[in-house]
Design a protein around this motif. Sequence first.
Motif, short mmCIF file in Angstrom:
data_model
loop_
_atom_site.label_atom_id
_atom_site.label_comp_id
_atom_site.label_asym_id
_atom_site.label_seq_id
_atom_site.Cartn_x
_atom_site.Cartn_y
_atom_site.Cartn_z
N TYR A 99 -11.35 6.12 -3.55
CA TYR A 99 -10.35 5.98 -2.51
C TYR A 99 -10.61 4.76 -1.64
N LEU A 100 -11.86 4.54 -1.29
CA LEU A 100 -12.18 3.49 -0.33
C LEU A 100 -12.33 2.10 -0.95
N THR A 101 -12.42 2.02 -2.27
CA THR A 101 -12.63 0.71 -2.90
C THR A 101 -11.54 0.32 -3.89
N ASP A 102 -10.69 1.25 -4.29
CA ASP A 102 -9.64 0.95 -5.26
C ASP A 102 -8.29 1.03 -4.55
N GLN A 103 -7.65 -0.11 -4.30
CA GLN A 103 -6.44 -0.13 -3.50
C GLN A 103 -5.29 0.61 -4.17
N THR A 104 -5.23 0.59 -5.48
CA THR A 104 -4.17 1.31 -6.20
C THR A 104 -4.29 2.81 -5.97
N VAL A 105 -5.51 3.31 -6.09
CA VAL A 105 -5.76 4.73 -5.83
C VAL A 105 -5.44 5.06 -4.38
N ARG A 106 -5.90 4.21 -3.49
CA ARG A 106 -5.68 4.44 -2.06
C ARG A 106 -4.19 4.51 -1.74
N ASP A 107 -3.42 3.58 -2.24
CA ASP A 107 -1.98 3.56 -1.97
C ASP A 107 -1.30 4.80 -2.53
N ASN A 108 -1.69 5.20 -3.74
CA ASN A 108 -1.09 6.37 -4.39
C ASN A 108 -1.35 7.63 -3.57
N VAL A 109 -2.63 7.83 -3.20
CA VAL A 109 -3.01 9.02 -2.45
C VAL A 109 -2.37 9.03 -1.07
N ARG A 110 -2.45 7.91 -0.37
CA ARG A 110 -1.91 7.86 0.99
C ARG A 110 -0.40 8.04 1.00
N ASP A 111 0.29 7.51 -0.01
CA ASP A 111 1.75 7.67 -0.08
C ASP A 111 2.15 9.13 -0.19
N ARG A 112 1.36 9.91 -0.91
CA ARG A 112 1.69 11.34 -1.06
C ARG A 112 1.58 12.05 0.30
N VAL A 113 0.62 11.63 1.10
CA VAL A 113 0.46 12.26 2.41
C VAL A 113 1.53 11.78 3.38
N THR A 114 1.82 10.49 3.39
CA THR A 114 2.86 10.00 4.30
C THR A 114 4.21 10.62 3.95
N THR A 115 4.46 10.84 2.67
CA THR A 115 5.72 11.47 2.24
C THR A 115 5.82 12.91 2.74
N ALA A 116 4.67 13.58 2.83
CA ALA A 116 4.67 14.98 3.27
C ALA A 116 4.82 15.12 4.78
N ILE A 117 4.62 14.04 5.52
CA ILE A 117 4.74 14.08 6.98
C ILE A 117 6.17 13.70 7.36
N GLY A 118 6.96 14.70 7.73
CA GLY A 118 8.35 14.46 8.07
C GLY A 118 8.59 14.36 9.56
N ASP A 119 9.85 14.18 9.94
CA ASP A 119 10.20 14.07 11.36
C ASP A 119 9.91 15.36 12.11
N ASP A 120 9.85 16.49 11.38
CA ASP A 120 9.61 17.77 12.03
C ASP A 120 8.15 18.21 11.95
N THR A 121 7.28 17.37 11.40
CA THR A 121 5.86 17.71 11.30
C THR A 121 5.20 17.58 12.67
N ARG A 122 4.58 18.63 13.13
CA ARG A 122 3.94 18.63 14.44
C ARG A 122 2.42 18.70 14.37
N VAL A 123 1.89 19.27 13.28
CA VAL A 123 0.44 19.42 13.16
C VAL A 123 0.00 18.96 11.77
N VAL A 124 -1.06 18.19 11.73
CA VAL A 124 -1.68 17.79 10.46
C VAL A 124 -3.12 18.30 10.49
N VAL A 125 -3.47 19.12 9.49
CA VAL A 125 -4.83 19.62 9.35
C VAL A 125 -5.40 19.01 8.08
#
Length: 245
Positions: A99-125
Amino acid sequence: MEIAFYGDVFRPAGQMLDVDDLPYTAQDVEDRFERELLAAWWRAAADSDPEVVQPDADDTLASTPRSVQGALRALSGSRFFANIALRHMVADLKQVRSYLTDQTVRDNVRDRVTTAIGDDTRVVVAHSLGSVVAYEALCALPGHQVRALVTIGSPLGIRNLVFDRLIPTPTGSRKEARGVWPGGSDLVWTNLAGKGDVVALVKDLRLGFGENIRCAVLSTGTHAHDATAYLTDELCGKAIIEALA
């Protein structure tokens, strides 16, 4: 509630998704990053568990095959890693490094999390490596409506290996560098670290991210890094409820 899953990103090519089939051995701990993180785990486990032998001075960086074997052998006898197979320890090392050294992996993983955070998301655990992903995801979403970030068993504070590799890059001189705040002034960030959790090596994140973080050290038992031990703690539940009230 939504759970962001990205475990498949880290599966070796051609392998089924059953985690019990991971083929790793001690010989697969190859690069300096993985060996230094393994050494940090070893030192932390030895400091918190009298049953774990202290690493020899010459082997502290786990820089040779012999010291890698010694580190994995020592950790397998610790309370923390007692029920974790060697191949899973190696897989965890590789996930953090990837995750920390491969930008392709990092982008893929982070995109899945940003997609899951919507306008109605109030808490992230977020747990373990997931706390690094969640932190970076929130930083990448200016104007998000998240009221509370709860990080549990987080390696975010480990200098050199994790903290200094974050995106956005921490600002300031190396010793006094500060990570970017992952939201607005109304975001409440609570960090919970188990006393014996060697992954949450730095228990107090305030030195790296500012005094506004609420940090607590918990007694999470023999399964110190298990998410369940954190999620069932009163402080974790309180942090979530406060944000939803």
